[in-house]
Design a protein around this motif. Sequence first.
Motif, mmCIF file in Angstrom:
data_model
loop_
_atom_site.group_PDB
_atom_site.id
_atom_site.type_symbol
_atom_site.label_atom_id
_atom_site.label_comp_id
_atom_site.label_asym_id
_atom_site.label_seq_id
_atom_site.Cartn_x
_atom_site.Cartn_y
_atom_site.Cartn_z
ATOM 1 N N ILE A 1 0.805 -1.221 0.000
ATOM 2 C CA ILE A 1 0.000 0.000 0.000
ATOM 3 C C ILE A 1 0.841 1.275 0.000
ATOM 4 C CG2 ILE A 1 -2.049 -1.058 1.006
ATOM 5 C CD1 ILE A 1 -1.288 0.279 3.681
ATOM 6 N N LEU A 2 2.052 1.211 0.538
ATOM 7 C CA LEU A 2 2.871 2.421 0.603
ATOM 8 C C LEU A 2 3.885 2.541 -0.525
ATOM 9 C CD1 LEU A 2 3.554 2.751 4.429
ATOM 10 C CD2 LEU A 2 1.806 3.890 3.043
ATOM 11 N N GLN A 3 4.068 1.469 -1.309
ATOM 12 C CA GLN A 3 5.131 1.574 -2.293
ATOM 13 C C GLN A 3 4.920 0.790 -3.578
ATOM 14 O OE1 GLN A 3 8.081 -0.817 -2.429
ATOM 15 N NE2 GLN A 3 9.097 0.419 -3.933
ATOM 16 N N THR A 4 4.481 -0.453 -3.558
ATOM 17 C CA THR A 4 4.439 -1.229 -4.802
ATOM 18 C C THR A 4 3.085 -1.225 -5.497
ATOM 19 O OG1 THR A 4 4.000 -3.321 -3.646
ATOM 20 C CG2 THR A 4 6.310 -2.767 -4.091
ATOM 21 N N CYS A 5 2.019 -0.837 -4.825
ATOM 22 C CA CYS A 5 0.706 -0.739 -5.460
ATOM 23 C C CYS A 5 0.789 0.259 -6.615
ATOM 24 C CB CYS A 5 -0.318 -0.277 -4.434
ATOM 25 S SG CYS A 5 -1.954 0.036 -5.135
ATOM 26 N N VAL A 6 0.059 -0.005 -7.675
ATOM 27 C CA VAL A 6 0.075 0.893 -8.831
ATOM 28 C C VAL A 6 -0.330 2.314 -8.426
ATOM 29 C CG1 VAL A 6 -2.264 0.299 -9.613
ATOM 30 C CG2 VAL A 6 -0.569 1.110 -11.249
ATOM 31 N N PHE A 7 -1.262 2.446 -7.495
ATOM 32 C CA PHE A 7 -1.667 3.776 -7.022
ATOM 33 C C PHE A 7 -0.522 4.444 -6.265
ATOM 34 C CE2 PHE A 7 -3.462 6.675 -3.883
ATOM 35 C CZ PHE A 7 -4.245 7.480 -4.685
ATOM 36 N N ALA A 8 0.095 3.724 -5.348
ATOM 37 C CA ALA A 8 1.218 4.293 -4.574
ATOM 38 C C ALA A 8 2.372 4.658 -5.505
ATOM 39 C CB ALA A 8 1.678 3.307 -3.509
ATOM 40 N N ARG A 9 2.664 3.812 -6.482
ATOM 41 C CA ARG A 9 3.750 4.130 -7.424
ATOM 42 C C ARG A 9 3.436 5.387 -8.224
ATOM 43 N NH1 ARG A 9 3.618 -1.379 -9.072
ATOM 44 N NH2 ARG A 9 3.292 -0.663 -11.202
ATOM 45 N N THR A 10 2.158 5.598 -8.554
ATOM 46 C CA THR A 10 1.768 6.821 -9.265
ATOM 47 C C THR A 10 1.983 8.040 -8.377
ATOM 48 O OG1 THR A 10 0.138 5.568 -10.539
ATOM 49 C CG2 THR A 10 -0.131 7.961 -10.488
ATOM 50 N N VAL A 11 1.630 7.924 -7.108
ATOM 51 C CA VAL A 11 1.880 9.023 -6.169
ATOM 52 C C VAL A 11 3.376 9.310 -6.094
ATOM 53 C CG1 VAL A 11 1.804 9.714 -3.720
ATOM 54 C CG2 VAL A 11 -0.211 8.655 -4.794
ATOM 55 N N TRP A 12 4.185 8.262 -5.931
ATOM 56 C CA TRP A 12 5.628 8.448 -5.822
ATOM 57 C C TRP A 12 6.227 8.998 -7.114
ATOM 58 C CZ3 TRP A 12 7.384 9.345 -1.434
ATOM 59 C CH2 TRP A 12 6.920 8.676 -0.301
ATOM 60 N N ARG A 13 5.721 8.556 -8.258
ATOM 61 C CA ARG A 13 6.222 9.080 -9.536
ATOM 62 C C ARG A 13 5.963 10.586 -9.618
ATOM 63 N NH1 ARG A 13 4.790 5.248 -12.577
ATOM 64 N NH2 ARG A 13 2.618 5.839 -12.768
ATOM 65 N N THR A 14 4.789 11.016 -9.153
ATOM 66 C CA THR A 14 4.444 12.434 -9.145
ATOM 67 C C THR A 14 5.363 13.207 -8.196
ATOM 68 O OG1 THR A 14 2.152 11.904 -9.652
ATOM 69 C CG2 THR A 14 2.576 14.084 -8.719
ATOM 70 N N LEU A 15 5.548 12.693 -6.990
ATOM 71 C CA LEU A 15 6.396 13.378 -6.005
ATOM 72 C C LEU A 15 7.855 13.397 -6.448
ATOM 73 C CD1 LEU A 15 4.887 12.032 -2.647
ATOM 74 C CD2 LEU A 15 4.396 14.189 -3.817
ATOM 75 N N CYS A 16 8.337 12.279 -6.959
ATOM 76 C CA CYS A 16 9.737 12.214 -7.411
ATOM 77 C C CYS A 16 9.971 13.136 -8.603
ATOM 78 C CB CYS A 16 10.130 10.776 -7.750
ATOM 79 S SG CYS A 16 10.235 9.698 -6.314
ATOM 80 N N SER A 17 9.001 13.226 -9.495
ATOM 81 C CA SER A 17 9.126 14.140 -10.634
ATOM 82 C C SER A 17 9.172 15.585 -10.155
ATOM 83 C CB SER A 17 7.963 13.944 -11.605
ATOM 84 O OG SER A 17 8.046 12.675 -12.201
ATOM 85 N N ALA A 18 8.367 15.926 -9.149
ATOM 86 C CA ALA A 18 8.388 17.277 -8.588
ATOM 87 C C ALA A 18 9.735 17.586 -7.940
ATOM 88 C CB ALA A 18 7.261 17.456 -7.577
ATOM 89 N N LEU A 19 10.383 16.561 -7.414
ATOM 90 C CA LEU A 19 11.715 16.726 -6.825
ATOM 91 C C LEU A 19 12.791 16.831 -7.903
ATOM 92 C CD1 LEU A 19 11.686 14.125 -3.918
ATOM 93 C CD2 LEU A 19 12.070 16.577 -3.677
ATOM 94 N N GLY A 20 12.397 16.603 -9.143
ATOM 95 C CA GLY A 20 13.373 16.588 -10.230
ATOM 96 C C GLY A 20 14.133 15.274 -10.308
ATOM 97 N N LYS A 21 13.582 14.224 -9.689
ATOM 98 C CA LYS A 21 14.218 12.904 -9.642
ATOM 99 C C LYS A 21 13.248 11.811 -10.092
ATOM 100 C CE LYS A 21 17.944 14.414 -7.422
ATOM 101 N NZ LYS A 21 19.252 14.395 -7.990
#
Length: 148
Positions: A35-55
């Motif tokens: 739920i915090l990392q490998t779920c497709v929804f969680a990965r989408t959240v992380w992709r958004t946050l990481c992109s905002a970080l420039g990473k």
Amino acid sequence: MRNRCWTSDQLDRRGLPHQDACPFCDQEEETLDHILQTCVFARTVWRTLCSALGKPQWSPTAQDTLKEWCVARASGAHKPKELRALLTLGLWELWKHINAIVLDGASPLLEVVVRCVIAEGRAWQQASLLKGEVGSTFELLVGWAGSE
């Protein structure tokens, strides 16, 4: 990080009532890693946050474990304390969103999580928990949230 949250897999081990699948995706068993990392929804959240970080390359994959992924992001980072705070903020908002789904009947919405990260992040900034260049990350997220 110690897998002590009461997710469905933990409830099942104790013989307590639990849901059969992840409230985000309804495809896999609800574990903390999922739920915090490998779920497709969680990965989408992380992709958004990481992109905002420039990473964007920091976005997790389905093969990563939560602990290894978090440790790898913070190791060798320019400002590891701030990065750990941002990771914690993302994890916290995902956890709160999963609870809103389970307990309040909310729907899994990326926009809701991003807006909560922005609001909570600004509060953390005011409390001096996040400093320096992190403010620009929230401005990028605000721009993203406004464009949706």
